[in-house]
Write an enzyme that holds these catalytic residues in place. Structure first.
Site, mmCIF file in Angstrom:
data_model
loop_
_atom_site.group_PDB
_atom_site.id
_atom_site.type_symbol
_atom_site.label_atom_id
_atom_site.label_comp_id
_atom_site.label_asym_id
_atom_site.label_seq_id
_atom_site.Cartn_x
_atom_site.Cartn_y
_atom_site.Cartn_z
ATOM 1 N N SER A 215 6.853 -0.109 -5.712
ATOM 2 C CA SER A 215 6.120 0.561 -6.368
ATOM 3 C C SER A 215 5.892 1.052 -7.583
ATOM 4 C CB SER A 215 6.208 1.354 -5.559
ATOM 5 O OG SER A 215 7.354 2.862 -5.218
ATOM 6 N N SER B 271 11.753 -0.718 -4.884
ATOM 7 C CA SER B 271 10.381 -0.871 -6.026
ATOM 8 C C SER B 271 10.883 -0.478 -7.840
ATOM 9 C CB SER B 271 10.170 0.512 -5.498
ATOM 10 O OG SER B 271 9.057 0.295 -4.840
ATOM 11 N N LYS C 146 7.864 7.713 -13.472
ATOM 12 C CA LYS C 146 7.046 7.184 -12.655
ATOM 13 C C LYS C 146 6.677 8.847 -11.837
ATOM 14 C CE LYS C 146 7.556 5.025 -7.869
ATOM 15 N NZ LYS C 146 8.736 4.273 -7.079
HETATM 16 N N1 GLN Z 1 7.871 -2.619 -0.683
HETATM 17 C C1 GLN Z 1 8.341 -1.158 -0.432
HETATM 18 C C2 GLN Z 1 7.844 -0.610 0.559
HETATM 19 O O1 GLN Z 1 6.544 -0.470 0.699
HETATM 20 C C3 GLN Z 1 9.459 -0.076 -0.662
HETATM 21 C C4 GLN Z 1 9.265 0.816 -1.488
HETATM 22 C C5 GLN Z 1 9.567 1.092 -2.874
HETATM 23 O O2 GLN Z 1 10.905 0.742 -3.115
HETATM 24 N N2 GLN Z 1 9.534 2.190 -2.791
HETATM 25 O O3 GLN Z 1 8.193 0.420 1.626
#
Ligand code: GLN
Length: 508
Positions: A157, A181, A82
């Site tokens: 994400s 994410s 990532k």
């Molecule tokens: N969807 C959540 C956010 O936007 C989690 C994102 C994540 O785990 N990086 O913060």
């Protein structure tokens, strides 16, 4: 068909055997993965490939394999990172214009450890900008598409990681999980992914979003492959002050996850005999799509058939996890992202009047809309006069949420199970104008990060009707440092079922 050479191997263990016997070389694997990635460009899963860097790593793995005992446990295994893990050689962008040309002088600890284990990196994977999002649509490079249905989002994400594994472009990938994410995109793309206990995996070199919540982890097809990838990733790191030296008395080091997994694994027809699976009633309320509910219920039935006992439990503050998380995560983000001041890092506006104007313009140009929304929210909740009303309240709720889990795990059940996401993957654009709808999709994952617990998601079926090709993921949550048991539970399920073997028919 984007059928890469490495998709012919069932799992990392089979691939390792083929590599050790020299039936296939790391270079051949890397080359076939590179061409599969090229053929699957429409997915937009990768933001960067560099054949030269990849093949140099593959050649080093082949040389180690030829020497025999010098090869690490992942020698020649094709993976990708990532793009929030910093990498020497490759740019690290966090999918942001702000860092479009940033090259780190060092590797993140996770990258370094996987590299030391011999893994070959195919490049950097798309994600939401600074890991903020649930659909991968907040990337400055454009969204990744879901290989199961290219009209759908892959989740976020870590959407590029999930899509790359699902499409067979790599055998595993790194992801980060601040509020879901890893688990949510794994769920939406039909792959397996684990967020370890906070502190298990070093955050050094992982671009910070919400530092008290962020945790890296692997995504792959099966629980067994997650063990292969997570085990070398874990370990105390003196460069991360929140990294754990010990996990319940055991040293936090490679080998711990693998031996815990081996110890928790049982053979026979009832490998889960005696395991108490807590099913929180709050995870099955309004908002859960009926096709997801059915697939989850069938999976729970399968776990019972393997010997587990289902017990109803309650996590009464589940709904509060959304406001608490979006206060704490944005507060930490506003602080973490203050380093992008156009002096030390990243994008600098072409024109400005003075240094304050330079910073303001550069941040307005470099950050996307969602990141700016988070910074504004975070600054607001931390500001004088609102700190007590929002930030302090959120911290109190966080404590109560952690207590709710501790009141249930151990005394009432051994693991908690439920959906990872209330729906299957939605269509691109469907929620992108509605941040609140997007935040609500995180309802089942956020509390786990607030409590710092380990949790995984694994594929257990598909939606219905027009969602029949869109995967459903089951989430398993464990007590602190219980990764071994979570992975063994998922493995028992996967030995008895074949959802994790289903492949999308994505045409490049
Ligand atoms: N969807 C959540 C956010 O936007 C989690 C994102 C994540 O785990 N990086 O913060």
């Amino acid at each position: 068909m984007t059928q890469a050479l490495h998709t012919e191997f069932d799992d990392i263990a089979a691939l390792r055997a083929a590599l050790a016997e020299r039936r296939v070389s790391a270079r051949e694997l890397a080359q076939s993965a590179l061409s599969a990635i090229d053929a699957a460009r429409d997915l937009n899963a990768f933001v960067q490939v560099d054949a030269e860097l990849t093949l140099a790593q593959a050649d080093a793995a082949d040389a180690a394999l030829a020497r025999g005992d010098a090869a690490g446990p992942l020698a020649g295994v094709p993976i990708a990172h990532k793009d929030v893990f910093v990498t020497r050689g490759w740019r690290t962008t966090a999918a942001s214009k702000m860092l479009a040309n940033y090259v780190s002088p060092f590797d993140a600890t996770v990258v370094e450890r996987l590299h030391t284990a011999g893994a070959v990196s195919l490049g950097k994977l798309n994600c939401d900008e600074f890991a903020m999002g649930s659909s991968n649509e907040n990337s400055a490079f454009g969204p990744t598409r879901n290989p199961w249905d290219t009209r759908a989002v892959p989740g976020g994400s870590s959407g590029g990681s999930a899509a790359a594994v699902a499409a067979g472009l790599v055998i595993g990938a790194t992801g980060t999980d601040t509020g879901g994410s890893i688990r949510q995109p794994a769920s939406l793309c039909g792959v397996s992914g684990i967020k370890p206990t906070y502190g298990t995996v070093s955050r050094y070199g992982m671009i910070a979003y919400g530092s008290s919540l962020d945790q890296g982890g692997p995504m792959a097809r099966s629980a067994r492959d997650l063990v292969e990838l997570l085990d070398p990733m874990t370990g105390f790191d003196e460069r991360d002050s929140t990294s754990a030296t010990h996990c319940h008395g055991e040293v936090n080091a490679p080998g711990r996850v693998r031996s815990a997994f081996d110890a928790a694994r049982r053979d026979g027809s009832a490998p889960l005999a005696g395991l108490r699976i807590g099913v929180p009633r709050e995870f099955f309320g309004a908002g859960l799509a009926s096709d997801v509910a059915q697939a989850i219920d069938a999976a729970l039935g399968q776990l019972e058939a393997l010997g587990a006992v289902r017990v109803e439990v309650s996590l009464p503050r589940t709904e509060l996890s959304i406001p608490a998380y979006y206060v704490i995560a944005t507060a930490e983000a506003s602080s973490n992202l203050s380093r992008y001041d156009a002096v030390r890092f990243g994008h600098r506006a072409a024109q400005y009047t003075d240094i304050a104007d330079m910073t303001a313009r550069s941040r307005a140009e470099g950050f996307g809309a969602e990141v700016q929304r988070r910074i504004l929210t975070g600054t607001y909740v931390l500001s004088h006069g609102y700190y007590d009303a929002y930030y302090l309240q959120a911290q109190r709720i966080r404590r109560l949420i952690a207590q709710d889990f501790q009141g249930v795990l151990g005394s009432q059940c051994d693991v908690i199970a439920g959906p990872a996401c209330p729906t299957v993957a939605w269509n691109l654009g469907e929620k992108s104008d509605d941040p609140i709808a997007m935040y609500l999709a995180d309802i089942y994952t956020l509390a786990v990060n607030l409590a710092g617990l380990p949790a995984l998601s694994m594929p257990v079926g598909f939606g219905q009707g027009e969602n029949a090709r869109r995967p459903v993921g089951l989430q398993l949550i464990g007590t602190y440092f219980d990764e071994g048991r979570l992975l063994a539970t998922a493995d028992a399920y996967q030995q008895a079922t074949d959802w994790h073997r289903r492949r999308p028919e994505h045409q490049a």
